[in-house]
Design a protein around this motif. Structure first.
Motif, PDB file in Angstrom:
ATOM      1  N   LEU A 119      -0.522 -30.117  22.622  1.00  0.00           N
ATOM      2  CA  LEU A 119       0.532 -31.057  22.205  1.00  0.00           C
ATOM      3  C   LEU A 119       0.339 -31.489  20.760  1.00  0.00           C
ATOM      4  CD1 LEU A 119       1.150 -33.575  25.148  1.00  0.00           C
ATOM      5  CD2 LEU A 119       2.792 -31.985  24.147  1.00  0.00           C
ATOM      6  N   ARG A 120      -0.874 -31.912  20.433  1.00  0.00           N
ATOM      7  CA  ARG A 120      -1.156 -32.404  19.087  1.00  0.00           C
ATOM      8  C   ARG A 120      -0.948 -31.325  18.032  1.00  0.00           C
ATOM      9  NH1 ARG A 120      -0.225 -36.321  17.362  1.00  0.00           N
ATOM     10  NH2 ARG A 120      -1.697 -37.737  18.347  1.00  0.00           N
ATOM     11  N   LYS A 121      -1.433 -30.133  18.309  1.00  0.00           N
ATOM     12  CA  LYS A 121      -1.333 -29.045  17.334  1.00  0.00           C
ATOM     13  C   LYS A 121       0.118 -28.607  17.141  1.00  0.00           C
ATOM     14  CE  LYS A 121      -3.674 -26.073  14.734  1.00  0.00           C
ATOM     15  NZ  LYS A 121      -4.559 -26.512  13.632  1.00  0.00           N
ATOM     16  N   ALA A 122       0.864 -28.535  18.228  1.00  0.00           N
ATOM     17  CA  ALA A 122       2.259 -28.092  18.139  1.00  0.00           C
ATOM     18  C   ALA A 122       3.167 -29.162  17.567  1.00  0.00           C
ATOM     19  CB  ALA A 122       2.756 -27.670  19.526  1.00  0.00           C
ATOM     20  N   MET A 123       2.819 -30.454  17.799  1.00  0.00           N
ATOM     21  CA  MET A 123       3.678 -31.567  17.393  1.00  0.00           C
ATOM     22  C   MET A 123       2.843 -32.595  16.616  1.00  0.00           C
ATOM     23  SD  MET A 123       5.622 -31.933  21.089  1.00  0.00           S
ATOM     24  CE  MET A 123       6.929 -33.001  20.469  1.00  0.00           C
ATOM     25  N   PRO A 124       2.366 -32.249  15.437  1.00  0.00           N
ATOM     26  CA  PRO A 124       1.432 -33.123  14.708  1.00  0.00           C
ATOM     27  C   PRO A 124       2.021 -34.475  14.319  1.00  0.00           C
ATOM     28  CG  PRO A 124       2.198 -31.316  13.308  1.00  0.00           C
ATOM     29  CD  PRO A 124       2.654 -31.007  14.687  1.00  0.00           C
ATOM     30  N   GLU A 125       3.334 -34.572  14.229  1.00  0.00           N
ATOM     31  CA  GLU A 125       3.949 -35.835  13.821  1.00  0.00           C
ATOM     32  C   GLU A 125       4.276 -36.745  15.011  1.00  0.00           C
ATOM     33  OE1 GLU A 125       4.092 -36.550  10.640  1.00  0.00           O
ATOM     34  OE2 GLU A 125       3.236 -34.568  10.253  1.00  0.00           O
ATOM     35  N   ALA A 126       4.159 -36.223  16.201  1.00  0.00           N
ATOM     36  CA  ALA A 126       4.519 -37.011  17.391  1.00  0.00           C
ATOM     37  C   ALA A 126       3.413 -38.005  17.739  1.00  0.00           C
ATOM     38  CB  ALA A 126       4.779 -36.084  18.578  1.00  0.00           C
ATOM     39  N   THR A 127       3.793 -39.095  18.385  1.00  0.00           N
ATOM     40  CA  THR A 127       2.840 -40.047  18.953  1.00  0.00           C
ATOM     41  C   THR A 127       2.544 -39.612  20.383  1.00  0.00           C
ATOM     42  OG1 THR A 127       3.626 -41.887  17.605  1.00  0.00           O
ATOM     43  CG2 THR A 127       2.473 -42.439  19.638  1.00  0.00           C
ATOM     44  N   ILE A 128       1.272 -39.456  20.702  1.00  0.00           N
ATOM     45  CA  ILE A 128       0.862 -39.014  22.031  1.00  0.00           C
ATOM     46  C   ILE A 128       0.033 -40.115  22.672  1.00  0.00           C
ATOM     47  CG2 ILE A 128      -0.411 -37.291  23.365  1.00  0.00           C
ATOM     48  CD1 ILE A 128       0.123 -35.318  21.043  1.00  0.00           C
ATOM     49  N   ASP A 129       0.546 -40.691  23.742  1.00  0.00           N
ATOM     50  CA  ASP A 129      -0.147 -41.741  24.483  1.00  0.00           C
ATOM     51  C   ASP A 129      -0.578 -41.205  25.838  1.00  0.00           C
ATOM     52  OD1 ASP A 129       0.597 -43.254  22.311  1.00  0.00           O
ATOM     53  OD2 ASP A 129       1.961 -44.571  23.409  1.00  0.00           O
ATOM     54  N   VAL A 130      -1.599 -41.819  26.418  1.00  0.00           N
ATOM     55  CA  VAL A 130      -2.053 -41.403  27.744  1.00  0.00           C
ATOM     56  C   VAL A 130      -2.162 -42.613  28.663  1.00  0.00           C
ATOM     57  CG1 VAL A 130      -3.285 -39.330  27.002  1.00  0.00           C
ATOM     58  CG2 VAL A 130      -4.480 -41.524  27.022  1.00  0.00           C
ATOM     59  N   PHE A 131      -1.871 -42.388  29.929  1.00  0.00           N
ATOM     60  CA  PHE A 131      -2.049 -43.387  30.991  1.00  0.00           C
ATOM     61  C   PHE A 131      -3.277 -42.970  31.774  1.00  0.00           C
ATOM     62  CE2 PHE A 131      -1.144 -44.642  35.464  1.00  0.00           C
ATOM     63  CZ  PHE A 131      -1.122 -46.025  35.287  1.00  0.00           C
ATOM     64  N   VAL A 132      -4.330 -43.810  31.747  1.00  0.00           N
ATOM     65  CA  VAL A 132      -5.625 -43.418  32.319  1.00  0.00           C
ATOM     66  C   VAL A 132      -6.228 -44.532  33.155  1.00  0.00           C
ATOM     67  CG1 VAL A 132      -6.144 -41.808  30.438  1.00  0.00           C
ATOM     68  CG2 VAL A 132      -6.861 -44.209  30.261  1.00  0.00           C
TER      69      VAL A 132
ATOM     70  N   LEU B 266       6.517 -27.388  25.784  1.00  0.00           N
ATOM     71  CA  LEU B 266       6.679 -26.922  24.414  1.00  0.00           C
ATOM     72  C   LEU B 266       7.726 -25.816  24.315  1.00  0.00           C
ATOM     73  CD1 LEU B 266       2.936 -26.835  23.248  1.00  0.00           C
ATOM     74  CD2 LEU B 266       4.676 -28.529  22.644  1.00  0.00           C
ATOM     75  N   THR B 267       7.678 -24.876  25.232  1.00  0.00           N
ATOM     76  CA  THR B 267       8.652 -23.774  25.226  1.00  0.00           C
ATOM     77  C   THR B 267      10.064 -24.303  25.433  1.00  0.00           C
ATOM     78  OG1 THR B 267       6.978 -22.245  26.081  1.00  0.00           O
ATOM     79  CG2 THR B 267       9.289 -21.594  26.325  1.00  0.00           C
ATOM     80  N   HIS B 268      10.210 -25.243  26.365  1.00  0.00           N
ATOM     81  CA  HIS B 268      11.522 -25.825  26.657  1.00  0.00           C
ATOM     82  C   HIS B 268      12.125 -26.493  25.427  1.00  0.00           C
ATOM     83  CE1 HIS B 268      14.044 -28.291  29.785  1.00  0.00           C
ATOM     84  NE2 HIS B 268      14.783 -27.730  28.870  1.00  0.00           N
ATOM     85  N   HIS B 269      11.284 -27.045  24.561  1.00  0.00           N
ATOM     86  CA  HIS B 269      11.779 -27.765  23.393  1.00  0.00           C
ATOM     87  C   HIS B 269      11.633 -26.978  22.093  1.00  0.00           C
ATOM     88  CE1 HIS B 269      11.285 -31.040  26.360  1.00  0.00           C
ATOM     89  NE2 HIS B 269      12.359 -31.516  25.763  1.00  0.00           N
ATOM     90  N   GLY B 270      11.361 -25.687  22.218  1.00  0.00           N
ATOM     91  CA  GLY B 270      11.401 -24.815  21.044  1.00  0.00           C
ATOM     92  C   GLY B 270      10.170 -24.820  20.170  1.00  0.00           C
ATOM     93  N   TYR B 271       9.026 -25.261  20.697  1.00  0.00           N
ATOM     94  CA  TYR B 271       7.786 -25.270  19.925  1.00  0.00           C
ATOM     95  C   TYR B 271       6.941 -24.052  20.269  1.00  0.00           C
ATOM     96  CZ  TYR B 271       8.807 -30.201  18.934  1.00  0.00           C
ATOM     97  OH  TYR B 271       9.395 -31.367  18.525  1.00  0.00           O
ATOM     98  N   ALA B 272       6.275 -23.488  19.259  1.00  0.00           N
ATOM     99  CA  ALA B 272       5.345 -22.387  19.507  1.00  0.00           C
ATOM    100  C   ALA B 272       4.087 -22.924  20.188  1.00  0.00           C
ATOM    101  CB  ALA B 272       4.981 -21.705  18.191  1.00  0.00           C
ATOM    102  N   ILE B 273       3.489 -22.111  21.023  1.00  0.00           N
ATOM    103  CA  ILE B 273       2.271 -22.517  21.731  1.00  0.00           C
ATOM    104  C   ILE B 273       1.054 -22.160  20.882  1.00  0.00           C
ATOM    105  CG2 ILE B 273       0.871 -22.205  23.804  1.00  0.00           C
ATOM    106  CD1 ILE B 273       3.484 -21.541  25.275  1.00  0.00           C
ATOM    107  N   PRO B 274       0.272 -23.143  20.450  1.00  0.00           N
ATOM    108  CA  PRO B 274      -0.879 -22.869  19.574  1.00  0.00           C
ATOM    109  C   PRO B 274      -1.999 -22.131  20.307  1.00  0.00           C
ATOM    110  CG  PRO B 274      -0.230 -25.199  19.512  1.00  0.00           C
ATOM    111  CD  PRO B 274       0.456 -24.585  20.694  1.00  0.00           C
TER     112      PRO B 274
END
Length: 333
Positions: A25-38, A136-144
């Protein structure tokens, strides 16, 4: 897609195995905010993850959790641990895109579903990656491409080697004699003999570090006592105040040996060579629960498969274990 929530609220070892998916996720979408529920026990570890921006902690107060999630205005949520409880929490939010794995009846309550059924020859970490790859594929991002190491603490390696008092040319070998419960314990006498053999066969001097958690201290002390009259260099791990410090410190190891998957998985994040002892089952836990170290650095051993034999770690051929891991150590610079 600017803001994404990933849900994985279970044990530390299980969260460790989501790091490859979070990396994608981070590599494919470097500008996105990624949060986790843990889960609460994972909090400090999740905060240290280089692929995570923020954490939401599972307080078990579902109404409050739903409110927190709603306020964040996420564009998407990827549910790696799917429960009906999670569906009820998310149903109160306005998240446009919700992706869940194809299992359990409540998957049909979601619009977006994907398989996370990894191959028998793959580690279970692949399941989370499959969901993220679908996203990632669904939203048009390449898989790193995945890296060889998921947690680069190389700039801290010398510090932690000094903490464990490693000498020049010494092999620092960590051994965690306890078990998390999914496998039977390796008998103390077998671990002691393994250490004697490795010390004898390894060309470089060995320094064994016994790690432990809580009541496992007595087990570590027993091993230390049994080796007291030998020339083997052995130390009990210095207590560290925080789990995250212990996790980071494993970067110092030249090898990590355990029958407990949690510590093994943490060592694997650093691409440390791991030696794991797993129950002998038809479900091949030694493959499913394999570490994230690269394949050439993973050693896994099991007793014969069977109800009477599968948890009897004494049935493992420890001479073979000794020879294989010392051959590996002798080839390392």
């Amino acid at each position: 897609m600017k803001k994404i929530l990933v849900i994985k609220h279970d044990k530390i070892g299980d969260f460790v195995l989501t790091w490859p998916a979070l990396y994608l996720l981070r590599k494919a979408m470097p500008e996105a905010t990624i949060d986790v529920f843990v889960a609460p026990v994972v909090k400090s570890f999740a905060e240290a993850c280089p692929y995570v921006d923020n954490t939401i902690i599972d307080s078990k107060d579902d109404a409050d959790i739903a409110e927190q999630i709603t306020k964040q205005n996420y564009d998407a949520v990827i549910v790696l641990l799917s429960e009906f409880r999670i569906y009820k929490i998310l149903s109160k939010s306005n998240i446009p895109y919700k992706l869940v794995p194809k299992h359990n009846w409540y998957q049909y309550l979601y619009k977006h579903r994907a398989s996370n059924e990894y191959l028998n020859s793959e580690g279970c970490w692949r399941g989370a990656c499959m969901l993220v790859e679908h996203f990632l594929t669904h939203h048009g991002y390449a898989i790193p491409k995945l890296p060889d190491r998921f947690w680069d603490m190389s700039d801290r390696k010398e510090y932690w080697q000094q903490h464990y008092q490693k000498l020049t040319n010494e092999k620092l070998i960590f051994i965690h004699p306890g078990t998390g419960g999914s496998s039977g314990c390796v008998p103390v006498e077998k671990l002691v003999q393994l250490m004697i053999n490795v010390d004898k066969l390894t060309q470089s001097p060995c320094h064994f570090i016994l790690t432990f958690n809580g009541s496992e201290l007595e087990l570590a002390k027993e091993i230390q006592t049994l080796l007291a009259n030998t020339s083997i260099k052995i130390s009990l791990a210095k207590p560290l105040d925080r789990l995250i410090d212990f996790s980071e410190s494993l970067v110092a190891a030249d090898m990590f040996i355990a029958g407990s998957t949690g510590p093994l998985h943490i060592a694997g994040l650093h691409n440390v060579p791991t030696v794991g002892f797993y129950a002998g089952r038809r479900s091949t836990p030694h493959i499913r629960w394999g570490t994230l170290s690269e394949p050439s650095k993973r050693f896994a051993y099991t007793p014969p498969v069977g109800k009477r034999t599968g948890r009897n770690m004494a049935l493992i051929n420890f001479d073979q274990v000794s020879n294989e891991i010392t051959d590996f150590l002798n080839k390392q610079s």
